[in-house]
Enzyme design. Structure first.
Site, PDB file in Angstrom:
ATOM      1  NE  ARG A  15       2.040  -1.864   4.122  1.00 40.61           N
ATOM      2  CZ  ARG A  15       1.833  -2.526   5.252  1.00 40.61           C
ATOM      3  NH1 ARG A  15       2.681  -3.482   5.629  1.00 40.61           N
ATOM      4  NH2 ARG A  15       0.822  -2.222   6.042  1.00 40.61           N
ATOM      5  CB  CYS A  42       5.974  -1.682  11.214  1.00 44.91           C
ATOM      6  SG  CYS A  42       5.301  -2.708  12.555  1.00 44.91           S
TER       7      CYS A  42
END
Length: 276
Positions: A175, A233
């Site tokens: 990611r 995050c």
């Protein structure tokens, strides 16, 4: 106060009167609601706290898990029996991802006596400790939310920290690199951020690595107590886990609560996919 507690120590505390407040914050991203796990079995006396409803505000431009309002969080914690001076123990399934977000949020709103059960529910049951399916009576608490007790970053602060300090991206490497993005509409990372997946903070049993190993891990990424450090995050949940690991390593750090979901909500924010 040390942020973690092991099963034997918690077992001893629960035999005292009054015992600590126990909060079950099991949460499964994309899976069944945590309340289902709670109803199948939880630590005796634990109250359930819903991460999406109680530990975050409504999703929007500030991200998928923004800070809850002071009043909303205060009411949720009072319903769960939290008082201002009584020790609170929080736990989730195993790796403390959700528990760390509740630990951080309680501290942000001024509760100074919070610990995370290292290894969570799995560690408790593997040690042969009892569980309950009862819905325990909870005496309402008197917790007063006083926001601002832990450092936070907004988008501007995160961008500046990525240049002048160390901004850790706690998501999985793929990611971070922008190869996949299963949740948010844009893939990539904040320019200048360094990847530090939260899975690297714990062992296969879900317990945190020893402080010296965490210090070594973060030092290799440039994060020490000699520089300004922050973490983000996808939505501010696993980044709280990074903050907890940094705390164990003796490294103060700020949380970008909105994280990637808030960053990409503003199309003027730059996106990087390089890993140099």
């Amino acid at each position: 106060m040390h942020p973690l507690i092991a099963v034997p120590s918690l077992d001893r505390l629960l035999r005292r009167r009054p015992p600590p407040v126990l909060l079950d914050v099991r949460w499964h991203l994309g899976g069944p609601p945590g309340i289902e796990s709670y109803r199948k079995g939880h630590l005796p006396g634990a109250a359930f706290v819903d991460l999406d409803r109680d530990v975050a505000g409504p999703p929007g431009a500030d991200g998928r898990h923004p800070l809850p309002s002071p009043g909303g969080f205060e009411a949720a914690m009072r319903r769960a029996g939290v008082t201002g001076d009584r020790l609170v123990i929080v736990y989730d399934d195993a790796d403390s991802t959700a528990a760390a977000r509740l630990w951080w949020t309680l501290r942000y709103f001024g509760h100074e006596h919070v610990r995370v059960l290292d290894g969570g529910y799995r560690a408790w049951t593997e040690a042969g400790r009892p569980v309950s399916t009862d819905d325990p009576p909870v005496e309402p608490g008197d917790f007063v939310a006083r926001p601002g007790r832990s450092p936070v970053l907004d988008a501007e602060g995160a961008a500046a920290l990525a240049k002048a300090g160390v901004l850790l991206d706690a998501r999985a490497a793929e990611r971070y690199r922008g190869e996949v993005e299963p949740i948010d509409p844009v893939a990539g990372h904040i320019p200048g951020a360094v990847n530090a997946p939260t899975l690297g903070n714990v062992g296969v049993d879900g317990r945190f690595l020893p402080p010296e190993l965490l210090r070594e891990r973060f030092a290799q990424l440039g994060a020490t107590d000699a520089v300004d450090v922050g973490a983000y995050c996808g939505s501010g949940v696993t980044a709280a886990h990074e903050i907890l690991a940094l705390t164990l390593a003796g490294i103060p750090a700020a949380l970008y609560v909105g994280s990637w979901s808030a960053w990409v909500a503003d199309p003027t924010n730059p996106v990087a996919t390089d890993v140099s």
